[in-house]
Design a protein around this motif. Sequence first.
Motif, mmCIF file in Angstrom:
data_model
loop_
_atom_site.group_PDB
_atom_site.id
_atom_site.type_symbol
_atom_site.label_atom_id
_atom_site.label_comp_id
_atom_site.label_asym_id
_atom_site.label_seq_id
_atom_site.Cartn_x
_atom_site.Cartn_y
_atom_site.Cartn_z
ATOM 1 N N LEU A 64 0.815 -1.216 0.000
ATOM 2 C CA LEU A 64 0.000 0.000 0.000
ATOM 3 C C LEU A 64 0.851 1.270 0.000
ATOM 4 N N GLU A 65 2.090 1.179 -0.411
ATOM 5 C CA GLU A 65 2.972 2.345 -0.458
ATOM 6 C C GLU A 65 2.561 3.281 -1.592
ATOM 7 N N GLY A 66 2.681 4.589 -1.351
ATOM 8 C CA GLY A 66 2.526 5.575 -2.414
ATOM 9 C C GLY A 66 1.184 6.249 -2.530
ATOM 10 N N PHE A 67 0.233 5.895 -1.683
ATOM 11 C CA PHE A 67 -1.099 6.507 -1.746
ATOM 12 C C PHE A 67 -1.135 7.812 -0.947
ATOM 13 N N PHE A 68 -2.229 8.523 -1.065
ATOM 14 C CA PHE A 68 -2.481 9.776 -0.347
ATOM 15 C C PHE A 68 -1.485 10.867 -0.752
ATOM 16 N N VAL A 69 -1.242 10.945 -2.049
ATOM 17 C CA VAL A 69 -0.344 11.957 -2.616
ATOM 18 C C VAL A 69 -0.875 13.355 -2.302
ATOM 19 N N ASP A 70 -0.005 14.229 -1.902
ATOM 20 C CA ASP A 70 -0.312 15.634 -1.588
ATOM 21 C C ASP A 70 -1.122 15.820 -0.308
ATOM 22 N N TRP A 71 -1.337 14.775 0.463
ATOM 23 C CA TRP A 71 -1.978 14.945 1.762
ATOM 24 C C TRP A 71 -0.934 15.483 2.725
ATOM 25 N N PRO A 72 -1.246 16.528 3.492
ATOM 26 C CA PRO A 72 -0.269 17.043 4.456
ATOM 27 C C PRO A 72 0.092 16.033 5.543
ATOM 28 N N ASN A 73 -0.864 15.204 5.957
ATOM 29 C CA ASN A 73 -0.659 14.228 7.033
ATOM 30 C C ASN A 73 -1.191 12.861 6.589
ATOM 31 N N PRO A 74 -0.525 12.220 5.644
ATOM 32 C CA PRO A 74 -1.090 10.975 5.105
ATOM 33 C C PRO A 74 -1.040 9.825 6.109
#
Length: 136
Positions: free
Chosen positions: A15-25
Amino acid sequence: MRYTTSLEGIIPDMLEGFFVDWPNPPSPATHLQLLQQSYKVVLAVDDSTNQVAGFITAVSDGVLSAYLPLLEVLPAYQHQGIGGELVRTMLKELEDLYMIDLMCDQPLQAYYKKLGMFPASGMIVRNYNAQSGKST
């Protein structure tokens, strides 16, 4: 690409690499936890890389309504129809419910309209301090 509603064999490393551009992923471990605690999930899995390429989640009362809080496709897999297939599969999974809702920014409404949804208005609250997920 393999589409599945099962989390069997899914581990945080996939599950690596998700939530791109989230400040606090959320971390991959927290991501797996949110998938496990969802009412339904659909995953797009690239078996050649053993990577989850995309996912969609639903929360529901299981009687009348469901909400689709998350749809994400990894940047390297975007524009290949994966997101649309995830939505179509999830809508099929939820077809016995009265209402299926999601919130999105206005520029994304045309995308969801092509998938059989229609615009509506709504209200939201966001607590960005909790964006990475609660620690367990």
